[in-house]
Design an enzyme around this catalytic site. Structure first.
Site, mmCIF file in Angstrom:
data_model
loop_
_atom_site.group_PDB
_atom_site.id
_atom_site.type_symbol
_atom_site.label_atom_id
_atom_site.label_comp_id
_atom_site.label_asym_id
_atom_site.label_seq_id
_atom_site.Cartn_x
_atom_site.Cartn_y
_atom_site.Cartn_z
ATOM 1 N N LYS A 24 0.808 -1.134 0.142
ATOM 2 C CA LYS A 24 -0.028 0.015 -0.118
ATOM 3 C C LYS A 24 0.885 1.158 0.117
ATOM 4 O O LYS A 24 0.710 2.254 -0.653
ATOM 5 C CB LYS A 24 -0.983 -0.106 1.261
ATOM 6 C CG LYS A 24 -1.873 0.913 1.314
ATOM 7 C CD LYS A 24 -2.655 0.922 2.708
ATOM 8 C CE LYS A 24 -3.686 -0.276 2.654
ATOM 9 N NZ LYS A 24 -4.141 -0.318 4.132
ATOM 10 N N ARG A 93 -2.767 3.782 8.526
ATOM 11 C CA ARG A 93 -3.137 2.693 7.912
ATOM 12 C C ARG A 93 -1.869 1.596 7.737
ATOM 13 O O ARG A 93 -0.920 1.624 7.486
ATOM 14 C CB ARG A 93 -3.308 3.021 6.159
ATOM 15 C CG ARG A 93 -4.064 4.235 5.954
ATOM 16 C CD ARG A 93 -4.336 4.767 4.571
ATOM 17 N NE ARG A 93 -4.989 3.943 3.705
ATOM 18 C CZ ARG A 93 -5.194 4.086 2.499
ATOM 19 N NH1 ARG A 93 -4.723 5.024 1.810
ATOM 20 N NH2 ARG A 93 -5.804 2.907 1.905
ATOM 21 N N GLY A 102 -8.012 -6.310 4.863
ATOM 22 C CA GLY A 102 -9.010 -6.329 5.858
ATOM 23 C C GLY A 102 -8.199 -7.023 6.931
ATOM 24 O O GLY A 102 -8.938 -7.266 8.069
ATOM 25 N N MET A 104 -5.479 -6.524 8.727
ATOM 26 C CA MET A 104 -4.856 -5.594 9.878
ATOM 27 C C MET A 104 -5.669 -4.305 10.016
ATOM 28 O O MET A 104 -6.901 -4.258 9.463
ATOM 29 C CB MET A 104 -3.401 -5.114 9.372
ATOM 30 C CG MET A 104 -2.618 -6.604 9.606
ATOM 31 S SD MET A 104 -1.027 -6.467 9.073
ATOM 32 C CE MET A 104 -1.212 -5.726 7.353
ATOM 33 N N ARG A 342 -3.767 -1.676 -6.114
ATOM 34 C CA ARG A 342 -3.013 -2.964 -5.779
ATOM 35 C C ARG A 342 -3.431 -3.679 -7.040
ATOM 36 O O ARG A 342 -4.552 -3.642 -7.473
ATOM 37 C CB ARG A 342 -3.527 -3.815 -4.537
ATOM 38 C CG ARG A 342 -4.736 -3.844 -4.449
ATOM 39 C CD ARG A 342 -5.026 -4.496 -2.942
ATOM 40 N NE ARG A 342 -6.359 -4.500 -2.548
ATOM 41 C CZ ARG A 342 -7.046 -4.331 -1.480
ATOM 42 N NH1 ARG A 342 -6.301 -4.145 -0.335
ATOM 43 N NH2 ARG A 342 -8.492 -4.545 -1.218
ATOM 44 N N HIS A 458 -16.058 -7.859 1.784
ATOM 45 C CA HIS A 458 -15.271 -9.097 1.996
ATOM 46 C C HIS A 458 -15.637 -10.243 1.679
ATOM 47 O O HIS A 458 -14.772 -11.149 1.055
ATOM 48 C CB HIS A 458 -15.471 -9.015 3.639
ATOM 49 C CG HIS A 458 -14.378 -9.994 4.179
ATOM 50 N ND1 HIS A 458 -14.987 -11.448 4.621
ATOM 51 C CD2 HIS A 458 -12.915 -10.154 4.258
ATOM 52 C CE1 HIS A 458 -13.828 -12.209 5.141
ATOM 53 N NE2 HIS A 458 -12.813 -11.289 5.044
ATOM 54 N N SER A 774 8.674 -44.151 -10.837
ATOM 55 C CA SER A 774 7.890 -43.156 -10.412
ATOM 56 C C SER A 774 7.737 -43.019 -8.827
ATOM 57 O O SER A 774 7.842 -43.851 -8.149
ATOM 58 C CB SER A 774 6.384 -43.507 -10.852
ATOM 59 O OG SER A 774 5.705 -42.510 -10.525
ATOM 60 N N CYS A 840 4.187 -39.534 -8.706
ATOM 61 C CA CYS A 840 2.782 -39.911 -9.026
ATOM 62 C C CYS A 840 1.873 -39.679 -7.671
ATOM 63 O O CYS A 840 0.736 -39.965 -7.462
ATOM 64 C CB CYS A 840 2.420 -41.406 -9.444
ATOM 65 S SG CYS A 840 3.357 -42.596 -8.455
ATOM 66 N N TYR A 860 8.045 -36.666 -16.318
ATOM 67 C CA TYR A 860 6.561 -36.150 -16.141
ATOM 68 C C TYR A 860 6.058 -36.343 -14.625
ATOM 69 O O TYR A 860 6.791 -36.784 -13.878
ATOM 70 C CB TYR A 860 5.770 -37.301 -17.044
ATOM 71 C CG TYR A 860 5.492 -38.719 -16.209
ATOM 72 C CD1 TYR A 860 4.725 -38.986 -15.206
ATOM 73 C CD2 TYR A 860 6.287 -39.753 -16.818
ATOM 74 C CE1 TYR A 860 4.743 -40.516 -14.615
ATOM 75 C CE2 TYR A 860 6.476 -40.855 -16.121
ATOM 76 C CZ TYR A 860 5.634 -41.158 -15.096
ATOM 77 O OH TYR A 860 5.594 -42.408 -14.770
HETATM 78 P P1 ADP Z 1 -7.557 -2.073 4.056
HETATM 79 O O1 ADP Z 1 -6.234 -2.465 3.887
HETATM 80 O O2 ADP Z 1 -8.346 -2.687 5.171
HETATM 81 O O3 ADP Z 1 -8.147 -1.754 2.779
HETATM 82 P P2 ADP Z 1 -6.975 0.846 4.404
HETATM 83 O O4 ADP Z 1 -5.969 1.370 4.845
HETATM 84 O O5 ADP Z 1 -7.043 0.914 2.863
HETATM 85 O O6 ADP Z 1 -7.588 -0.662 4.755
HETATM 86 O O7 ADP Z 1 -8.181 1.878 4.923
HETATM 87 C C1 ADP Z 1 -9.762 1.324 4.705
HETATM 88 C C2 ADP Z 1 -10.370 2.532 4.089
HETATM 89 O O8 ADP Z 1 -10.226 3.708 4.462
HETATM 90 C C3 ADP Z 1 -10.192 2.611 2.608
HETATM 91 O O9 ADP Z 1 -11.250 2.342 1.962
HETATM 92 C C4 ADP Z 1 -9.817 3.829 2.433
HETATM 93 O O10 ADP Z 1 -10.315 4.287 1.171
HETATM 94 C C5 ADP Z 1 -10.117 4.769 3.481
HETATM 95 N N1 ADP Z 1 -9.098 5.713 4.160
HETATM 96 C C6 ADP Z 1 -7.949 5.430 4.322
HETATM 97 N N2 ADP Z 1 -7.216 6.618 4.464
HETATM 98 C C7 ADP Z 1 -7.916 7.533 3.981
HETATM 99 C C8 ADP Z 1 -7.813 8.893 4.009
HETATM 100 N N3 ADP Z 1 -6.642 9.549 4.162
HETATM 101 N N4 ADP Z 1 -8.620 9.709 3.550
HETATM 102 C C9 ADP Z 1 -9.860 9.136 3.310
HETATM 103 N N5 ADP Z 1 -10.206 7.909 3.264
HETATM 104 C C10 ADP Z 1 -9.286 7.165 3.511
HETATM 105 MG MG MG Z 2 -7.567 -0.639 1.407
HETATM 106 MG MG MG Z 3 -9.009 -2.281 7.300
#
Ligand code: ADP
Ligand code: MG
Ligand code: MG
Length: 891
Positions: A24, A93, A102, A104, A342, A458, A774, A840, A860
């Site tokens: 990220k 983040r 999701g 962490m 990503r 999710h 084999s 095998c 193989y």
């Molecule tokens: P995850 O790894 O679980 O996707 P993120 O770090 O991407 O977590 O954050 C979750 C949500 O919060 C994301 O959908 C993102 O759009 C929103 N978010 C994160 N940072 C910001 C920010 N600086 N401003 C606005 N929204 C944010």
């Molecule tokens: Mg995200």
């Molecule tokens: Mg999250």
């Protein structure tokens, strides 16, 4: 120590720095540097996280570096963190090298307190927005930063308070609550916090920031993150980076919003922008499936200019990375911001279509396209489909989030799903929505059905990654967790009842519908043909019946690597014959029983050899210990005792007693090392003589019908070359006698399974006597390690304590078992350059093992028919990787 750089401003990093900045963080840097509208920020390195984990506190100097970066951010934005008149708010983040969606934690709106809140309201003139941001912050911060110490500060408790208030105010959704309502809510949240934590909610922004950074570091080792890494085989020592980023707000009103979009449809692979957004909302709302979002087309209708700009950016990103992108964005008062990109996770179907399309579009070379599709994903292309609904009407419809059909027993929570699956049931997990804690339950299920949440929820994400048939946003469902039942379309389905979901169409049926294997599509065919162009390793199938052999040929088998004959001793007409054969007191009686089995066995072989045309077929002579064909000892003991006590039928008692005596005679303390394989053939020569007569006879029959079968007769469990030479002589005679009787000659050869370490290490002798080897890596691994899988109760403990990284039987253990294989291969080739070398066991369809087999120069691999595409692709990847001409994709 001091010169180590632990904090990078977004403009200082780039996409190649994933190790250090996490996926990220590295992508936020890259996007900043290619001029996309990314809110400014900085990244704390994964190394700093690992230091934290080791020390249990922030490493010296880190905090000062954070403050310096923060000052840069403040200059950039013209705002100050914690400032009572013009406050900067940030998100904190998480983000590791490999995407763990999701798994962490992320905190938004950090820096809010009563003072900064009022400044925010004054600056934006939007009171509702201010309170909305603050109530979210209190909840998120409590949940992520403090609920480890105070479980009652978990999100769900705050959600409950909010739900109660919404009910009282008569509001259906979050956005239906006005500023006044949110103000009340904030008061309730703060009071609840104080009641639980015994202190006021932390108001010092610097303390908030520090605690949030620590919480993200710690989240690397939370339970669901560990489960996810185990499942994905992501190393546990990478650590997470932390991105601190200026907040932009999607919850400022109806010209604001937040969304997620893929540059191509992640379920089908269609080349069109695909995504969802929610008006007046913050990021987590879309991902968590709290409200059902609108499609990206809606964005186009309402904000055509923004949609246009977004489409441009999406295209730019896809071309830049030469890969499908999964993009998070936010619109603040009509301004577009990009918050994450990503590589997009996709279904197997989509992965193949996208790979083929991108080659056709000139974006990728064939080699790159082949390298990028994870071999395991191909198995999903063969996900079963519903055979026919028989005119039945669905009881509900939802979004088709994961293709394929599945029929199973309803479970209403993950724990129940896991329990039911462990008891051997097929399970459909039915939830209002799933969250990362449900991963275990979802993986235990054959299908997933949720009431809420869209295609980017999710549940949909997991469906894509693991190929689980899934339906989302099935709003007609009414789930009652207390009554343990679901209502839909006027029907009540109780937990445990069987339903069927069609994840391809998004339909739910209140019945157990039959499924059938999917057919291979055009793109799939093209893609597999490319794989075959590159691969040098042959592929064969493990198949025991004519039907399996037919399926195998369709999926690309170039032969059969293992046909087990013992399965042919089952079935109601055969079991009594097999018993008579085993229980025979003398040779003539045994011969008579075998004579009855011979035509049945011969018919089996005719079927298989016919299905395989002229392709080589390896047939293994009987392998398991004979008592496997008799009733278990303890069962017999009970029966005999009962008959004796009840003075039961004397004839029946006599028969059972005889059986019991025989079973006791044959009982072995350690059957894995007992009378099986070639030992059995030497001990009871009649059985294998019959088998060889049957297979040679079958080949002769086919030859007369114009099919030139190539038989490879496998003598299992050789430990010394003398076992092989002895049996070869005996069986050769049977073969020659059979051919003489039939009046034709057929092609056959003898070889062995290498599954005893001694055989591997004496290959220089054995290879002189064998046309093929084999590897039976299941036994070779167990014997090499001295572990019986059936008794390995200690393995989970080993893994938990970190003594073994993973179950050593999962992939070929390159260091030990693999080394033995390499020695065996080299020695065998030295004495017999024409020897065919295969594998095998289950490892023949496991991508890492297939790549190893390529490396040591096997001829193989052989695997179950459905794994064939997996093995073909893995073999192609091994050849391409060896050349090193294609760039590997990030996980
Ligand atoms: P995850 O790894 O679980 O996707 P993120 O770090 O991407 O977590 O954050 C979750 C949500 O919060 C994301 O959908 C993102 O759009 C929103 N978010 C994160 N940072 C910001 C920010 N600086 N401003 C606005 N929204 C944010
Ligand atoms: Mg995200
Ligand atoms: Mg999250």
């Amino acid at each position: 120590m001091t010169d180590k750089k632990r904090v990078y401003l977004f403009r200082e990093g780039n996409a190649a720095m994933r190790d250090l900045l996490g996926g990220k963080g590295a992508n936020l840097c890259e996007m900043t540097n290619i001029g996309l509208p990314v809110p400014p920020g900085f990244v704390i390195t994964t190394e700093a996280c690992n230091e934290y984990t080791k020390l249990g506190r922030l490493p010296d100097g880190l905090w000062e570096d954070v403050l310096a970066a923060l000052a840069d951010l403040e200059r950039d934005m013209g705002k100050k963190f914690g400032d009572p008149s013009n406050p900067l708010l940030v998100s904190v983040r998480s983000g590791a090298k490999f995407s763990m969606p999701g798994m962490m934690d992320t905190v938004l709106n950090l820096g809010l307190n009563d003072e900064t809140l009022h400044a925010l309201i004054k600056l934006t003139g939007n009171e509702r927005f201010g309170y909305d941001a603050y109530r979210r912050f209190v909840m998120m911060f409590s949940d992520i930063v403090l609920s480890g110490d105070y479980p009652r500060l978990k999100k769900e408790h705050f959600e409950k308070i909010f739900t109660a208030l919404k009910q009282k105010l008569g509001a259906k959704v979050d956005t239906g609550v006005d500023a006044e309502g949110l103000k009340t809510l904030l008061g309730q949240f703060k009071a609840y916090f104080k009641e639980v934590a015994g202190r006021d909610f932390p108001t010092d922004p610097m303390e908030q920031l520090r605690l949030a950074i620590i919480a993200v570091f710690k989240s690397w080792n939370n339970e669901r993150a560990i489960t996810y890494r185990n499942k994905e085989r992501i190393p546990h020592d990478l650590g997470t980076a932390v991105s601190i980023q200026t907040m932009v707000f999607g919850n400022m009103g109806d010209d604001s919003g937040t969304g997620v979009a893929f540059t191509r449809d992640p379920a089908t692979g269609d080349n069109k922008l695909f995504g969802e957004f929610l008006k007046n909302a913050q990021g987590e709302d879309v991902v968590a499936g709290v409200r059902t979002p609108e499609s990206i087309e809606e964005l186009e209708r309402e904000f055509p200019a923004i949609h246009g700009r977004f489409a441009e950016i999406a295209d730019k990103l896809e071309k830049h990375y030469r890969e499908v992108q999964d993009i998070e964005f936010t619109i603040e008062n009509g301004r577009l911001f990009i918050l994450q990109c990503r590589a997009g996770k996709r279904t197997g179907v989509a992965a193949v279509k996208i790979a083929v399309d991108m080659v056709n579009e000139g974006l990728l070379t064939k080699e790159e396209a082949l390298i990028r599709v994870p071999p395991e994903a191909l198995e999903q292309l063969l996900n079963p489909r519903i055979k026919s609904t028989g005119g039945l009407k669905p009881i509900a419809k939802g979004l088709n989030a994961g293709p394929g059909g599945a029929s199973g027993h309803v479970a209403l929570d993950s724990k129940t799903a896991i329990k039911m699956a462990e008891a051997g049931q097929k399970v459909i997990l039915v939830r209002e929505e799933t969250n990362p804690d449900d991963l275990g339950g979802m993986l235990a299920s054959v299908g997933v059905l949720t009431q809420r949440g869209g295609r980017t929820s999710h549940a949909a994400l997991v469906a894509r990654q693991y190929g689980i048939p899934t339906i989302c946003a099935c709003s007609a469902l009414r789930i009652d967790e207390h009554a343990r039942q679901v209502k839909a379309g006027g029907v009540v389905v109780k937990e445990g009842d069987v339903i069927t979901i069609d994840g391809t169409l998004g339909e739910v049926y209140n019945a157990a519908l039959e499924t059938e294997p999917a057919t291979v599509t055009g793109d799939f065919g093209t893609f597999m043909a490319w794989a075959d162009e590159y691969r040098r390793l042959g592929v064969r199938a493990n198949a025991d019946t004519a039907e399996q052999a037919e399926e195998a040929v369709k999926l690309g088998a170039e032969g059969i690597g293992l046909a087990r004959t013992e399965h042919m001793f089952l079935g109601s007409e055969r079991v009594p014959l097999v018993r008579d054969m085993i229980l025979a007191e003398d040779e003539p009686t045994r011969e008579a029983a075998l004579a009855k089995l011979l035509p049945l066995q011969r018919a089996d072989f005719v079927g298989i050899l016919k299905a395989m045309g002229g392709r080589p077929v390896t047939i293994r002579l009987i392998d398991p210990p004979l008592h496997e064909f008799l009733p278990p000892l303890d069962e017999l003991l009970v029966e005999v005792t009962e008959l004796r006590c009840r003075n039961g039928d004397p004839a029946a008692l006599k028969e059972k007693e005889a059986l019991l005596k025989k079973v006791q005679e044959m009982h072995e303390v350690n059957p894995m090392l007992g009378l099986r394989g070639c030992r059995l053939s030497i001990y009871f020569p009649g059985i294998v003589n019959m088998q060889v007569a049957a297979m040679i006879g079958a080949a002769c029959e086919l030859k007369k019908a114009g099919i030139d079968a190539h038989l490879e007769i496998m003598i299992p469990l050789i430990g010394a070359v003398s076992e092989l030479t002895y049996l070869k002589a005996q069986l050769d005679e049977v073969a020659r006698k059979t051919m003489a009787e039939e009046g034709v000659e057929v092609d056959y050869a003898f070889g062995t399974m290498i599954e005893i370490p001694r055989a591997a290490l004496t290959a220089d002798e054995i290879a002189k006597e064998a046309a093929f080897f084999s590897f039976g890596t299941n036994d070779l691994t167990q014997m090499g390690y001295g572990i019986s899988r059936d008794d390995a109760r200690f393995l989970p403990v080993y893994i938990e304590k970190g003594i073994f990284k993973a179950d050593p039987t999962e992939t070929i253990d390159v260091k030990g078992i693999g080394r033995m294989m390499k020695i065996c291969v080299d020695d065998a080739k030295a004495v017999n350059p024409n020897i065919k070398l295969g594998i095998c066991g289950e490892h023949g369809g496991e991508p890492e093992s297939v790549k190893f087999c390529h490396k040591i120069g096997l001829t193989y691999v052989s695997c179950s028919p459905r794994r064939l595409p997996v093995a073909r692709l893995a073999a192609a990847q091994a050849a391409i990787e060896e050349k090193g001409t294609a760039v590997q994709r990030d996980k």
